[in-house]
Design a protein around this motif. Structure first.
Motif, PDB file in Angstrom:
ATOM      1  N   ASN A   1       0.727  -1.304  -0.016  1.00 14.70           N
ATOM      2  CA  ASN A   1       0.034  -0.049   0.067  1.00 14.70           C
ATOM      3  C   ASN A   1       0.705   1.111   0.150  1.00 14.70           C
ATOM      4  O   ASN A   1       1.429   1.331   0.971  1.00 14.70           O
ATOM      5  CB  ASN A   1      -0.916   0.103   1.317  1.00 14.70           C
ATOM      6  CG  ASN A   1      -2.026   1.410   1.350  1.00 14.70           C
ATOM      7  OD1 ASN A   1      -1.613   2.104   0.460  1.00 14.70           O
ATOM      8  ND2 ASN A   1      -2.655   1.212   2.261  1.00 14.70           N
ATOM      9  N   ASP A   2       1.130   1.883  -1.113  1.00 15.32           N
ATOM     10  CA  ASP A   2       2.017   3.048  -1.243  1.00 15.32           C
ATOM     11  C   ASP A   2       1.305   4.239  -1.575  1.00 15.32           C
ATOM     12  O   ASP A   2       1.732   5.081  -1.947  1.00 15.32           O
ATOM     13  CB  ASP A   2       3.104   2.805  -2.386  1.00 15.32           C
ATOM     14  CG  ASP A   2       2.676   2.744  -3.747  1.00 15.32           C
ATOM     15  OD1 ASP A   2       1.326   2.402  -3.889  1.00 15.32           O
ATOM     16  OD2 ASP A   2       3.444   2.873  -4.599  1.00 15.32           O
ATOM     17  N   THR A   3       0.053   4.303  -1.114  1.00 19.80           N
ATOM     18  CA  THR A   3      -0.585   5.545  -1.155  1.00 19.80           C
ATOM     19  C   THR A   3       0.093   6.700  -0.215  1.00 19.80           C
ATOM     20  O   THR A   3       0.543   6.210   0.799  1.00 19.80           O
ATOM     21  CB  THR A   3      -1.883   5.584  -0.748  1.00 19.80           C
ATOM     22  OG1 THR A   3      -2.114   5.004   0.727  1.00 19.80           O
ATOM     23  CG2 THR A   3      -2.929   4.290  -1.642  1.00 19.80           C
TER      24      THR A   3
ATOM     25  N   ILE B   1      -3.906  12.215  -0.661  1.00 20.75           N
ATOM     26  CA  ILE B   1      -4.369  11.443   0.389  1.00 20.75           C
ATOM     27  C   ILE B   1      -3.859  10.223   0.557  1.00 20.75           C
ATOM     28  O   ILE B   1      -3.447   9.474  -0.367  1.00 20.75           O
ATOM     29  CB  ILE B   1      -5.736  11.507   0.214  1.00 20.75           C
ATOM     30  CG1 ILE B   1      -6.593  10.936   1.540  1.00 20.75           C
ATOM     31  CG2 ILE B   1      -6.271  10.365  -0.836  1.00 20.75           C
ATOM     32  CD1 ILE B   1      -8.115  10.994   1.591  1.00 20.75           C
ATOM     33  N   SER B   2      -3.623   9.721   1.913  1.00 21.43           N
ATOM     34  CA  SER B   2      -3.259   8.151   2.271  1.00 21.43           C
ATOM     35  C   SER B   2      -4.462   7.530   2.686  1.00 21.43           C
ATOM     36  O   SER B   2      -5.483   7.957   3.389  1.00 21.43           O
ATOM     37  CB  SER B   2      -2.304   8.203   3.547  1.00 21.43           C
ATOM     38  OG  SER B   2      -1.163   9.004   3.030  1.00 21.43           O
ATOM     39  N   GLU B   3      -4.619   6.095   2.161  1.00 21.45           N
ATOM     40  CA  GLU B   3      -5.651   5.339   2.407  1.00 21.45           C
ATOM     41  C   GLU B   3      -5.501   4.252   3.149  1.00 21.45           C
ATOM     42  O   GLU B   3      -4.360   3.480   2.622  1.00 21.45           O
ATOM     43  CB  GLU B   3      -6.432   5.081   1.268  1.00 21.45           C
ATOM     44  CG  GLU B   3      -7.084   6.214   0.609  1.00 21.45           C
ATOM     45  CD  GLU B   3      -8.749   6.305   0.991  1.00 21.45           C
ATOM     46  OE1 GLU B   3      -8.968   5.411   2.066  1.00 21.45           O
ATOM     47  OE2 GLU B   3      -9.456   7.131   0.251  1.00 21.45           O
TER      48      GLU B   3
ATOM     49  N   CYS C   1      -1.805   5.493  -6.167  1.00 18.14           N
ATOM     50  CA  CYS C   1      -2.559   6.341  -5.822  1.00 18.14           C
ATOM     51  C   CYS C   1      -4.047   5.930  -6.068  1.00 18.14           C
ATOM     52  O   CYS C   1      -4.453   5.382  -7.161  1.00 18.14           O
ATOM     53  CB  CYS C   1      -2.491   8.088  -6.127  1.00 18.14           C
ATOM     54  SG  CYS C   1      -0.863   8.528  -5.938  1.00 18.14           S
ATOM     55  N   VAL C   2      -5.011   6.215  -5.258  1.00 17.36           N
ATOM     56  CA  VAL C   2      -6.220   5.575  -5.364  1.00 17.36           C
ATOM     57  C   VAL C   2      -7.673   6.373  -5.513  1.00 17.36           C
ATOM     58  O   VAL C   2      -8.803   6.210  -5.960  1.00 17.36           O
ATOM     59  CB  VAL C   2      -6.598   4.570  -4.252  1.00 17.36           C
ATOM     60  CG1 VAL C   2      -5.786   3.549  -4.319  1.00 17.36           C
ATOM     61  CG2 VAL C   2      -6.629   5.200  -2.920  1.00 17.36           C
TER      62      VAL C   2
ATOM     63  N   PRO D   1      -1.159   2.613   5.038  1.00 14.44           N
ATOM     64  CA  PRO D   1      -0.398   3.121   3.986  1.00 14.44           C
ATOM     65  C   PRO D   1       1.396   2.790   4.414  1.00 14.44           C
ATOM     66  O   PRO D   1       1.765   3.226   5.715  1.00 14.44           O
ATOM     67  CB  PRO D   1      -0.533   4.810   4.103  1.00 14.44           C
ATOM     68  CG  PRO D   1      -2.018   4.678   4.501  1.00 14.44           C
ATOM     69  CD  PRO D   1      -2.082   3.642   5.570  1.00 14.44           C
ATOM     70  N   GLY D   2       2.130   2.632   3.588  1.00 19.13           N
ATOM     71  CA  GLY D   2       3.570   2.221   3.501  1.00 19.13           C
ATOM     72  C   GLY D   2       3.840   0.875   4.147  1.00 19.13           C
ATOM     73  O   GLY D   2       4.946   0.518   4.223  1.00 19.13           O
ATOM     74  N   LYS D   3       2.557  -0.096   4.333  1.00 19.64           N
ATOM     75  CA  LYS D   3       2.820  -1.346   4.753  1.00 19.64           C
ATOM     76  C   LYS D   3       2.635  -2.307   3.583  1.00 19.64           C
ATOM     77  O   LYS D   3       2.437  -1.984   2.596  1.00 19.64           O
ATOM     78  CB  LYS D   3       1.754  -1.830   5.924  1.00 19.64           C
ATOM     79  CG  LYS D   3       1.979  -0.820   6.942  1.00 19.64           C
ATOM     80  CD  LYS D   3       3.341  -0.968   8.026  1.00 19.64           C
ATOM     81  CE  LYS D   3       3.338  -0.041   9.097  1.00 19.64           C
ATOM     82  NZ  LYS D   3       4.535  -0.243   9.691  1.00 19.64           N
TER      83      LYS D   3
END
Length: 244
Positions: free
Chosen positions: A164-166, A173-175, A240-241, A197-199
């Motif tokens: 998840n690299d939002t 935005i991070s999701e 990005c989503v 995000p980032g995981k």
């Protein structure tokens, strides 16, 4: 049933469809019956999607998408009936290929919707129907009229990671995301927990190409991407989503 509420039901239908179209152990007649049942379920899904789009406030969905979805449902119903008749499987396979092409066109017609969220919803559901049809077509092509056929070989499996690299700076935005992964219309994996995000997490998949649908904390469709699990150490990134 409105358009958005059809998403989860379509995922379930396509999952059932893939169970129906797996090669049967009995004979060609049993294979035909199983595939016909799968096509009937897909026909119902396409018809319901057409009805929902016809009732939409969005002109593009109502005027362009709805008639095509309804016609696709009618064609699937007719194909299912042909499987129950004494018609050569090659002829049925030709018709199935044409219907699969129409299903691809339906996916593109989703872009006729003016509303962004409705456009995404229509496309995601059309993709699920298209995948189910593709799986049924492959099964039709694999029907052996004499009931013969060689035993399948074990598929290759590769381990990779899903990210998840939002990012708030890059995407706006991070999701927190949930990943729903399908192949040829069959749902093969859904992440049990939200991925922050980032995981990232590891996953073993059979060699092939998959469709990954991205869902938020309320299971709302946020986008979809293609995943290629073709080698050990494959990597999938959400991107990005919230982009159009």
């Amino acid at each position: 049933m409105n358009i958005k509420s059809l998403v989860s039901s379509l995922v379930a239908v396509v999952g059932v469809v893939l169970l129906c179209v797996r090669p049967a152990a009995a004979d060609a007649r049993s294979d035909r019956a199983a595939i016909a049942d799968a096509l009937t379920k897909l026909a119902t899904s396409a018809a319901n999607l057409g009805k929902a789009a016809k009732a939409s406030d969005d002109r593009g969905a109502r005027k362009k998408f709805a008639p095509a979805a309804t016609e696709l449902g009618d064609d699937l119903t007719a194909l299912a009936k042909r499987l129950g008749k004494d018609i050569p499987i090659k002829s049925i396979a030709t018709d199935a290929a044409a219907i699969e092409k129409d299903a691809g066109a339906l996916v593109e017609l989703a872009d006729e919707a003016e509303d962004k969220e409705e456009r995404k919803s229509l496309r995601s559901q059309a993709v699920l129907i298209q995948q189910g049809i593709a799986a049924a077509r492959k099964s039709i092509g694999g029907v052996k009229e004499d009931g013969g056929g060689a035993a399948p070989t074990a598929p290759q499996r590769f381990t990779g990671r899903i990210f998840n690299d939002t990012d708030g700076d890059r995407c706006g935005i991070s999701e927190n995301l949930k990943f729903a992964i399908s192949r040829d219309g069959q749902q093969v994996y859904v992440s049990p927990n939200m991925v922050f995000p980032g995981k990232n997490f590891s996953l073993v998949l059979e060699k092939g190409t998959y469709l990954v649908q991205l869902l938020d904390t309320t299971s709302t469709f946020k986008g979809q991407r293609t995943l290629d699990a073709t080698k050990e150490g494959w990597i999938f990134k959400s991107g990005c989503v919230n982009e159009d």
